[in-house]
Motif scaffolding. Structure first.
Motif, mmCIF file in Angstrom:
data_model
loop_
_atom_site.group_PDB
_atom_site.id
_atom_site.type_symbol
_atom_site.label_atom_id
_atom_site.label_comp_id
_atom_site.label_asym_id
_atom_site.label_seq_id
_atom_site.Cartn_x
_atom_site.Cartn_y
_atom_site.Cartn_z
ATOM 1 N N ILE A 27 -4.594 -5.519 -5.684
ATOM 2 C CA ILE A 27 -5.311 -4.309 -5.271
ATOM 3 C C ILE A 27 -5.593 -3.426 -6.475
ATOM 4 C CG2 ILE A 27 -5.091 -2.124 -4.012
ATOM 5 C CD1 ILE A 27 -3.674 -3.647 -1.778
ATOM 6 N N THR A 39 0.827 -1.214 0.000
ATOM 7 C CA THR A 39 0.000 0.000 0.000
ATOM 8 C C THR A 39 0.855 1.256 0.000
ATOM 9 O OG1 THR A 39 -0.275 -0.247 2.408
ATOM 10 C CG2 THR A 39 -2.037 -1.090 0.995
ATOM 11 N N PHE A 60 -4.111 4.671 2.224
ATOM 12 C CA PHE A 60 -4.776 3.455 2.683
ATOM 13 C C PHE A 60 -4.809 3.406 4.206
ATOM 14 C CE2 PHE A 60 -3.217 2.435 -1.514
ATOM 15 C CZ PHE A 60 -4.218 1.651 -2.067
ATOM 16 N N ILE A 105 -5.049 0.433 6.833
ATOM 17 C CA ILE A 105 -4.908 -1.021 6.806
ATOM 18 C C ILE A 105 -4.752 -1.559 8.226
ATOM 19 C CG2 ILE A 105 -3.867 -1.030 4.510
ATOM 20 C CD1 ILE A 105 -1.136 -1.397 5.901
ATOM 21 N N SER A 124 0.768 4.205 -2.925
ATOM 22 C CA SER A 124 0.671 5.624 -2.582
ATOM 23 C C SER A 124 1.820 6.414 -3.198
ATOM 24 C CB SER A 124 0.672 5.803 -1.061
ATOM 25 O OG SER A 124 -0.459 5.205 -0.468
#
Length: 207
Positions: A139, A9, A25, A27, A13
Motif C-alpha cells: 500500500i 491499514t 482507510f 476497507i 493510520s
C-alpha cells in the motif's frame, strides 16, 4: 484476508499520527461489502516477471467499478486497488519465466496506461496467507514509497543506489520498506506489524 487488511491499514493510520497526519482507510470487512469484488483472469496476476502486463485487470476496474461514485460516497481522496490471488497451478513454480510474488504495478514519475493504483498480493507470501506487513508495504508503494532493500536497476525506483541501500540497512533496520519481516525473529507475522515508517519513507510519501 480481511483481518490482515485491517491490521495493515490501522497500522498505517497509527504511523501517520506520529507525523501529525490524518490517514484513514475505508476497507471491505467481508464478502458482502460493495468494496469487495471477485473475478477470474486469464493472465497470472502475481507474476512479477511481467509486472506491467495488467491491462486485463485495469479493464475490469474500468468496466465494473464506479471509482468516482465511491470516492464521493466515502469522501475519499483516492482509491487503491488490492488484488488478492487465491490460487495458481503448482507446476508454475518450476517455470523460470514466472515469479509469484506480491508487488505494485507502478513506475515512479512515469505515466501508466490506466489511472488506477494497483497492488497484486499473493496469498502464498506466508504460511498463513499474505501477512499485514506485506499488505502495508505494498500500500505504501501506491503512495510513493520506494523499496529500500535493493538498488534501482530498472529506472523505476527513484534511482536508489547501492550506497543508499547499505545506509538504510545500517541505520533503519526497522523500516517497513526495507523489510516486512520482524526484526527480532525474522518471521512474517500474521497478527501484527512490528516495523516502522521512518523519516525516509515519510519523506517519500509526503509526510
Amino acid at each position: 484476508d480481511f483481518k490482515a487488511l485491517k491490521v495493515a491499514t490501522d497500522w498505517i493510520s497509527g504511523q501517520a499520527e506520529k507525523y501529525g497526519k490524518d490517514c484513514d482507510f475505508v476497507i471491505p470487512t467481508d464478502e458482502n461489502s460493495e468494496l469487495y469484488y471477485e473475478a477470474s483472469f486469464t493472465n497470472i496476476v502475481c507474476n512479477a516477471a511481467n509486472p506491467f502486463d495488467k491491462a486485463e485487470q485495469w479493464q475490469y476496474i474500468d468496466k465494473n467499478v464506479d471509482s468516482e461514485a465511491l470516492k464521493s460516497k466515502y469522501d475519499c481522496n483516492n482509491i487503491v486497488y488490492l488484488l488478492f490471488t487465491n490460487g495458481y497451478d503448482e507446476a508454475l513454480k518450476n517455470d523460470d519465466e514466472i515469479i509469484i510474488n506480491s508487488y505494485v504495478v507502478n513506475v515512479y514519475d512515469k505515466p501508466l496506461d490506466y489511472p488506477y493504483e494497483l497492488a497484486c498480493l499473493s496469498m502464498y507470501e506466508g504460511s498463513s496467507g499474505v501477512v499485514p506487513s506485506v499488505i502495508a508495504h505494498e500500500i505504501l508503494h501506491l503512495y510513493g514509497a520506494p523499496d529500500l532493500y535493493a538498488f534501482d536497476a530498472n529506472n523505476i525506483n527513484y534511482a536508489t543506489t547501492v550506497g543508499f541501500v547499505d545506509y538504510c540497512r545500517e541505520n533503519v533496520p526497522q523500516e517497513i520498506m526495507l523489510s516486512t519481516r520482524d526484526t527480532e525473529t525474522g518471521e512474517l507475522l500474521s497478527d501484527r506489524i512490528t516495523q516502522e515508517i521512518t523519516d525516509i519513507t515519510a519523506y517519500y510519501i509526503g509526510w
